[in-house]
Design a protein around this motif. Structure first.
Motif, mmCIF file in Angstrom:
data_model
loop_
_atom_site.group_PDB
_atom_site.id
_atom_site.type_symbol
_atom_site.label_atom_id
_atom_site.label_comp_id
_atom_site.label_asym_id
_atom_site.label_seq_id
_atom_site.Cartn_x
_atom_site.Cartn_y
_atom_site.Cartn_z
ATOM 1 N N ILE A 280 0.849 -1.183 0.000
ATOM 2 C CA ILE A 280 0.000 0.000 0.000
ATOM 3 C C ILE A 280 0.890 1.240 0.000
ATOM 4 O O ILE A 280 1.694 1.442 0.911
ATOM 5 N N LYS A 281 0.740 2.095 -1.019
ATOM 6 C CA LYS A 281 1.519 3.317 -1.097
ATOM 7 C C LYS A 281 0.904 4.406 -0.226
ATOM 8 O O LYS A 281 -0.317 4.509 -0.136
ATOM 9 N N GLN A 282 1.766 5.204 0.372
ATOM 10 C CA GLN A 282 1.278 6.285 1.210
ATOM 11 C C GLN A 282 0.462 7.295 0.398
ATOM 12 O O GLN A 282 -0.545 7.827 0.866
ATOM 13 N N THR A 283 0.870 7.525 -0.847
ATOM 14 C CA THR A 283 0.184 8.520 -1.668
ATOM 15 C C THR A 283 -1.146 8.014 -2.219
ATOM 16 O O THR A 283 -1.878 8.780 -2.863
ATOM 17 N N ASP A 284 -1.480 6.742 -1.967
ATOM 18 C CA ASP A 284 -2.798 6.231 -2.344
ATOM 19 C C ASP A 284 -3.860 6.658 -1.326
ATOM 20 O O ASP A 284 -5.056 6.552 -1.611
ATOM 21 N N ILE A 324 -8.650 16.206 -7.851
ATOM 22 C CA ILE A 324 -7.762 17.077 -8.632
ATOM 23 C C ILE A 324 -6.521 17.430 -7.819
ATOM 24 O O ILE A 324 -5.387 17.351 -8.319
ATOM 25 N N VAL A 325 -6.719 17.829 -6.543
ATOM 26 C CA VAL A 325 -5.588 18.226 -5.692
ATOM 27 C C VAL A 325 -4.668 17.033 -5.431
ATOM 28 O O VAL A 325 -3.436 17.162 -5.454
ATOM 29 N N LEU A 326 -5.241 15.844 -5.205
ATOM 30 C CA LEU A 326 -4.430 14.640 -5.004
ATOM 31 C C LEU A 326 -3.610 14.315 -6.250
ATOM 32 O O LEU A 326 -2.416 13.988 -6.165
ATOM 33 N N ARG A 330 0.497 14.187 -6.473
ATOM 34 C CA ARG A 330 1.208 12.964 -6.877
ATOM 35 C C ARG A 330 2.100 13.200 -8.087
ATOM 36 O O ARG A 330 3.176 12.607 -8.205
ATOM 37 N N SER A 331 1.674 14.084 -8.974
ATOM 38 C CA SER A 331 2.386 14.236 -10.233
ATOM 39 C C SER A 331 3.458 15.316 -10.212
ATOM 40 O O SER A 331 4.430 15.236 -10.972
ATOM 41 N N THR A 332 3.325 16.322 -9.334
ATOM 42 C CA THR A 332 4.286 17.438 -9.346
ATOM 43 C C THR A 332 5.364 17.312 -8.286
ATOM 44 O O THR A 332 6.351 18.061 -8.311
ATOM 45 N N ASP A 333 5.192 16.413 -7.317
ATOM 46 C CA ASP A 333 6.197 16.178 -6.273
ATOM 47 C C ASP A 333 6.621 17.485 -5.578
ATOM 48 O O ASP A 333 7.792 17.860 -5.570
ATOM 49 N N ARG A 410 -6.124 20.411 -17.680
ATOM 50 C CA ARG A 410 -5.040 19.768 -18.423
ATOM 51 C C ARG A 410 -5.041 18.264 -18.208
ATOM 52 O O ARG A 410 -4.718 17.484 -19.127
ATOM 53 N N ALA A 411 -5.386 17.835 -16.990
ATOM 54 C CA ALA A 411 -5.388 16.402 -16.671
ATOM 55 C C ALA A 411 -6.706 15.730 -17.033
ATOM 56 O O ALA A 411 -6.886 14.539 -16.748
ATOM 57 N N GLU A 412 -7.619 16.492 -17.642
ATOM 58 C CA GLU A 412 -8.919 15.971 -18.074
ATOM 59 C C GLU A 412 -9.705 15.389 -16.899
ATOM 60 O O GLU A 412 -10.310 14.318 -16.993
ATOM 61 N N LEU A 413 -9.668 16.118 -15.766
ATOM 62 C CA LEU A 413 -10.387 15.688 -14.564
ATOM 63 C C LEU A 413 -11.620 16.549 -14.291
ATOM 64 O O LEU A 413 -12.268 16.366 -13.259
#
Length: 813
Positions: A280-284, A324-326, A330-333, A410-413
């Motif tokens: 289980i990843k923490q960022t999940d 969106i915020v999550l 996760r993507s911008t670190d 941009r992320a189509e969310l």
């Protein structure tokens, strides 16, 4: 088992004994929270920095040296063994061979002491040292020292145990007849810098060791007494997996901040360790532990985190916005600072949406008006202490919100979000800094009196480091008194130095630093009562167990690891909020339909509001604007003028009340015929109104008799001028004393005396009439007087120089 491969066998090689599961803290290791006795020549280990061991403390009390001299020069002499140790080996020896057993009396082991007693019956004059050297024979032991690993003490009996472990073995009900087997389960006597995991179950000891190694890897200190408290709390449990933080804290006895912190670290480390093992990843998750998630710290060059920290995305209540915020995180670190301020801005936006119809939960229903609501929330955003965020900060937070929307596109969310839910050209925060001392936020004096009546609740149950509750309560009461009586900003009160009082010519001043204006060592006149409250705390302050870094501050930081060396403004805000919420009833000045006072809005009670109250209190009392400007330490008088602003409606109501109470120079009622007559057919002079036509025409600057109002038939004072009349009487008395000292002619002194008498008579007459009025009408006149005094204070003001050094007492006569 994965834990065996997860722990580092070479961890802290000079302190951790993996074979015996024993940790012995090194006082020279900055990562270990143990210290030596403050006496330079003493090697005793202490639990806190700056402490003295008991023998050194007794020696200090018995001697004449001061603490600093004692610490530098005293050399302790050990007359007794440390607890849990023997005084040494038996003194019986023959050549190179010595007795292997522990001394228990007069330098002899238990067996030799018995033999010596028998020998002295036949040889009463024998020397014990000669007997030990020439008569007695050394006893040979089967074991070289106590059987308990890392004990190292001399054994007491043939069982192979030292004095401490022999007594423990004899009293241990579960001990078998095999002392060697029992010894394998025991730790040595643990000193202040030691803890042992040996007596825990095999899984539990690995779990705690793993969690401690994770804490160490993040830069957290290892405090042996705190770990030992946790070990004792969890002894008997097979594992901590499944034990939540609340349950773990309930098991802990003798709670302290450091013990609680270590327990939280252990529970967190074990939980995240098992998550990692389970894939289980923490960022999940929606709540991140920043250390486990690998979020870099912004305060260190390496990015290594010293404190775990959390990011709670679940505070964003709209599922679509949270996703969106999550996804962005996760993507911008981002580092911890960027993540923190972005998340804080998004939570504020979420709260604004939550107040809209539907709570913003369904993205398909969002419209431009919902964006308007979010923008308005950022335009009025305030800090915890009630101070408005700067324009730059509010713009930045609003920018983070719109950045999230752009990322979502941009992320189509944002497929379900209508196009109208977007930024408009009007969605901006104007580039004018709002007045930091915005008026209208003052706590009414009636509410402050209610707060004063419940001072006993302030600080009660409020945690603050290791300070006892009574010390916390006394400290918070002092903070409140200073906030209330001085009008300083919360951060300025929090950062007061211990030497913050100045006493000159029987007057007290508070020495403080205007950090916002970067003007240090300012002096503010304060009352004797306020000074007494500070002095009382100053006497209590040296006895606190506070961090060394807080030595120079009146209100210390909670712990050694606090980011600043003194109390923070945020702590003050939380304490005031908890206090306000704990008071059973707070009445407002507004009455309901039944005539009873309505409850006061407790959200209006925050530290910065007391600054507004201080300013408003002085403005209402008729303090000149230039004086209040200096008291508030404002650079611009327009900032101070805000407290003197009176609405046209309030002024008209005040005039309507006051015109009926106008008198002439001898106190006879001469009410004005109308509101217009009060304002247009009279002019305010320093001590009342004037109806002399030429003076009215000149705006009060052409008095034919040079403002000797007390003897003028055109003089028309009213109760709103009572404060000015009293001040003028004081000034006339000072002039009379000066004239007498100059040996002026009698007519000069007589003229001043007559003016004093006349002004005092008219003031006394007005006060007598006021006292005879019903309480409700008298209150209305007092309110009208306040309004009119504030209105006059802004007219034709002449500002004083920037610095007011001292207020001198007026002469009395």
């Amino acid at each position: 088992m994965w834990l065996r491969t997860a722990v580092d066998p070479g961890w802290r090689g000079s302190e951790w004994d993996a074979e015996h599961w024993l940790f012995t803290g090194d006082t020279d290791n900055p990562g270990t929270a143990v210290w030596r006795c403050s006496t330079a020549a003493c090697d005793a280990v202490m639990k806190a920095r700056g402490q003295r061991c008991q023998p050194c403390d007794l020696a200090l009390r018995a001697g004449d040296a001061g603490p600093a001299e004692f610490a530098a020069t005293y050399v302790p002499v050990r007359r007794a063994a440390f607890p849990g140790t023997a005084a040494g080996f038996c003194i019986v020896s023959r050549g190179e061979s010595r007795c292997a057993f522990a001394e228990i009396s007069r330098g002899l082991c238990e067996s030799h002491y018995g033999l010596w007693r028998i020998y002295t019956r036949r040889h009463p004059d024998a020397s014990i040292s000669e007997w030990a050297r020439a008569v007695a024979r050394p006893r040979i032991a089967a074991h070289d020292g106590c059987l308990v690993g890392r004990c190292g003490e001399a054994i007491q009996t043939d069982f192979g145990l030292c004095c401490y472990h022999h007594r423990k073995w004899k009293t241990n009900q579960s001990a078998t007849g095999d002392p060697a087997g029992w010894a394998g389960t025991q730790s040595p006597f643990l000193r202040a810098n030691q803890f042992s995991l040996l007596q825990l179950g095999p899984t539990l000891r690995l779990e705690i060791l793993y969690a401690l190694q994770q804490r160490d890897a993040r830069g957290g200190k290892i405090e042996p007494p705190a770990v030992l408290a946790a070990v004792r709390a969890f002894a008997g449990l097979p594992t901590l997996l499944g034990v939540d933080q609340v349950a773990a804290m309930a098991m802990l006895t003798g709670k302290g901040v450091n013990s609680e912190t270590h327990v939280k670290t252990i529970i967190r480390g074990i939980r995240f360790g098992y998550d990692e093992y389970s894939g289980i990843k923490q960022t999940d998750k929606e709540v991140w532990d920043l250390a486990v998630a690998g979020v870099a710290s912004d305060t260190t060059q390496s990015g290594r985190r010293r404190h775990p920290g959390t990011a709670d995305f679940s505070a964003i209540k709209q599922r679509w916005f949270r996703d969106i915020v999550l996804a962005w995180a996760r993507s911008t670190d981002p580092d911890s600072k960027l993540l923190g301020i972005t998340l804080k801005a998004c939570v504020r936006a979420s709260q604004a949406l939550g107040r809209r119809p539907g709570g913003g939960l369904d993205p398909a229903t969002l419209r431009l008006v919902d964006v308007d609501a979010v923008v308005k929330a950022f335009q009025t955003a305030r800090k915890d202490d009630g101070e408005l965020y700067s324009v730059t900060q509010r713009r930045r937070m609003l920018g983070f919100f719109f950045e999230m929307l752009d990322f979502g596109h941009r992320a189509e969310l944002m497929g379900q979000v209508p196009g109208g839910f977007a930024r408009h050209g009007s969605h901006r925060i104007l580039g004018v800094e709002t007045n930091e001392d915005e008026t209208g936020k003052a706590i009414p004096e009636t509410v402050i009196r209610q707060l004063d009546a419940h001072l006993d609740l302030l600080g009660r149950g409020f945690p603050y480091g290791r300070l006892p509750e009574q010390d916390v309560a006394a400290m918070m009461r002092t903070v409140y008194v200073v906030l209330r009586d001085t009008g300083r900003r919360p951060s300025e009160v929090a950062g007061l130095g211990q030497a913050c009082l100045e006493h000159v010519d029987d007057e007290f001043s508070l020495i403080w630093n205007n950090r916002k204006g970067r003007r240090n060592r300012r002096r503010l006149p304060i009352t004797r009562q306020t000074a007494h409250a500070v002095q009382t705390w100053q006497q209590q302050r040296p006895g606190l167990r506070s961090p060394a870094q807080s030595r120079e501050y009146l209100f210390p930081a909670a712990t050694e690891d606090a980011g600043i060396a003194h109390m923070s403004a945020g702590v003050i805000a939380r304490a005031i909020r908890a206090w306000a919420d704990a008071i059973p009833v707070l009445h407002s000045e507004v009455s309901g339909l039944d005539g009873q006072p309505l409850p006061f809005d407790r959200t209006l009670i925050f530290p910065y509001a007391f600054r507004h109250s201080y300013a408003q209190r002085h403005a209402d009392a008729g303090v000149p604007i230039d004086v209040l400007k200096e008291l508030m330490d404002h650079r611009d008088a327009s900032t101070t003028a805000g407290y003197f602003q009176v609405s046209l409606k309030r002024k008209r109501a005040a005039v309507k009340t006051m015109r009926l109470h106008v008198v002439d120079r001898v106190g006879r009622p001469t009410p004005m015929a109308s509101d217009v007559a009060y304002e247009a057919r009279s002019v305010a002079v320093p001590f009342g109104n004037c109806i002399e036509p030429s003076n009215v025409k000149a705006g009060g600057h052409a008095c034919p008799i040079r403002f000797q109002c007390a003897g003028c038939g055109f003089y028309r004072p009213d109760p709103s001028f009572l404060t000015a009349v009293d001040d003028h009487v004081t000034s006339l008395k000072a002039d009379r004393e000066t004239a007498q000292a100059m040996d002026a002619d009698e007519f000069v002194v007589r003229n001043l005396t007559d003016q004093i008498t006349a002004f005092k008579d008219v003031a006394a007459t007005m006060r007598t009439k006021l006292d005879l009025l019903p309480a409700e009408e008298r209150a209305a006149i007092e309110e009208a007087s306040t309004v009119l005094r504030k209105s006059r204070a802004l007219r034709d003001r002449k500002l004083l120089p920037l610095t007011v050094t001292r207020h001198h007492k007026e002469p009395t006569g």
